[in-house]
Design an enzyme around this catalytic site. Structure first.
Site, PDB file in Angstrom:
ATOM      1  N   PRO A   1       0.801  -1.207   0.000  1.00  0.00           N
ATOM      2  CG  PRO A   1      -0.158  -1.194   2.081  1.00  0.00           C
ATOM      3  CD  PRO A   1       1.013  -1.706   1.349  1.00  0.00           C
ATOM      4  CD  GLU A   2       2.674   3.743  -4.146  1.00  0.00           C
ATOM      5  OE1 GLU A   2       2.691   4.966  -4.335  1.00  0.00           O
ATOM      6  OE2 GLU A   2       2.992   2.916  -5.015  1.00  0.00           O
TER       7      GLU A   2
ATOM      8  NE  ARG B   1       8.035  -9.000  -0.359  1.00  0.00           N
ATOM      9  CZ  ARG B   1       8.494  -8.183  -1.294  1.00  0.00           C
ATOM     10  NH1 ARG B   1       7.662  -7.553  -2.085  1.00  0.00           N
ATOM     11  NH2 ARG B   1       9.776  -7.986  -1.424  1.00  0.00           N
TER      12      ARG B   1
END
Length: 277
Positions: A2-3, A113
């Site tokens: 996400p940005e 991750r």
DNA sequence: ATTCCCTCCTGCGCGC
DNA sequence: TGCGCGCAGGAGGGAA
């Protein structure tokens, strides 16, 4: 993943469900994210009430108050994190690391991750911004503080290519690899141009382009690239509108040229050489 | 001080 | 079908 737009869309989705809710328990299944999840989070949050859900940069801030005192939970989703509401009894999947158990549902953090963060800053909400991970962050691009003068000041000592500079959270927060490319395309500025050499009129274009690109993405519900999902499970749809990102070799949407992919500071950059100078 | 490179970690798509 | 490789939204640390 996400940005800023994806985090803001997430915040908008969880805020109405969370504010005023009592946290029944917290389950930490995987304490090892990018930094260890502080174990005191469990006793501090048990029986606490969520007062507000805010965002700073790409961090979500859950302001809480309970028997153990007040403080804020800082959540960063890293590259691959997501938050979803699931019903009690929902089976645990491989990368489900943390549960915030509420009265009728569970807020579940998954992050394959494990580049994400879950941290705790004790004290009143205003103090949360003094947490080390937040203390030296740059200006919010959707706030009134993000001005042409502010950007020019930030660029003035930066002689490297503008695209990596635009992604530096010490200057402006929330602009990641997708929206850096997209904003520069919208502004017609080459990602290779040295930041310090960008004229005032071009900085004006860039400020407007960043604002518009991020706002449009929020309005569109965030990016749907790869594994991004909303808190309600729906996919975002910004990728449909991406002008250059992941479009190497495809026709530019504005001219007859082709989108080019290059590598800058270890990250992929996409741009149209004939539209961006 | 600025800039680049590497690292943390898992998953996926690709070529062989 | 399977394996190895490179790449993927972030960001901090260390070296040059």
């Amino acid at each position: 993943m996400p940005e800023l737009p994806e985090v803001e869309v997430c915040r908008l989705g969880i805020e109405p469900e969370l504010v005023g809710q009592l946290i029944h328990t917290v389950v930490i299944r995987t304490p090892r994210l990018r930094q260890p999840i502080p174990p005191e989070l469990v006793p501090l949050l048990t029986g606490a009430r969520i007062l507000a859900v805010r965002r700073r940069a790409k961090y979500l801030l859950l302001d809480c108050a309970g028997p153990g005192g007040e403080g804020s939970v800082l959540i960063h989703l890293g590259m691959s994190g997501n938050l979803r509401f699931v019903p009690p009894g929902q089976p645990i999947e491989k990368h489900d690391h943390v549960d915030l158990v509420l009265s009728t549902q569970i807020l579940r953090l998954a992050d394959p991750r494990r580049f994400g963060l879950v941290l705790w800053q004790p004290g009143p909400p205003a103090l949360s911004l003094q947490h080390p991970v937040l203390a030296s962050l740059g200006v919010e691009p959707l706030s009134a503080a993000f001005t042409v003068d502010c950007l020019r000041q930030a660029f003035s000592r930066r002689h490297g290519p503008v695209k990596p500079v635009l992604m530096d959270g010490k200057l402006v927060v929330g602009i990641g690899n997708i929206y850096a490319s997209e904003s520069l395309f919208r502004a017609g500025i080459s990602p290779l141009r040295p930041a310090s050499g960008i004229s005032r009129p071009r900085c004006e274009l860039l400020v407007a382009a960043v604002r518009e690109t991020l706002s449009d993405a929020i309005a569109a519900g965030g990016s749907s690239i790869r594994d991004y999902v909303h808190s309600d499970g729906g996919a975002g749809c910004f990728q449909v509108q991406a002008a250059v990102y992941e479009r190497a070799g495809e026709p530019c949407r504005r001219c007859t040229g082709q989108v080019r992919q290059i590598r800058q500071a270890g990250r992929s950059t996409y741009y149209c050489p004939s539209c961006q100078h």
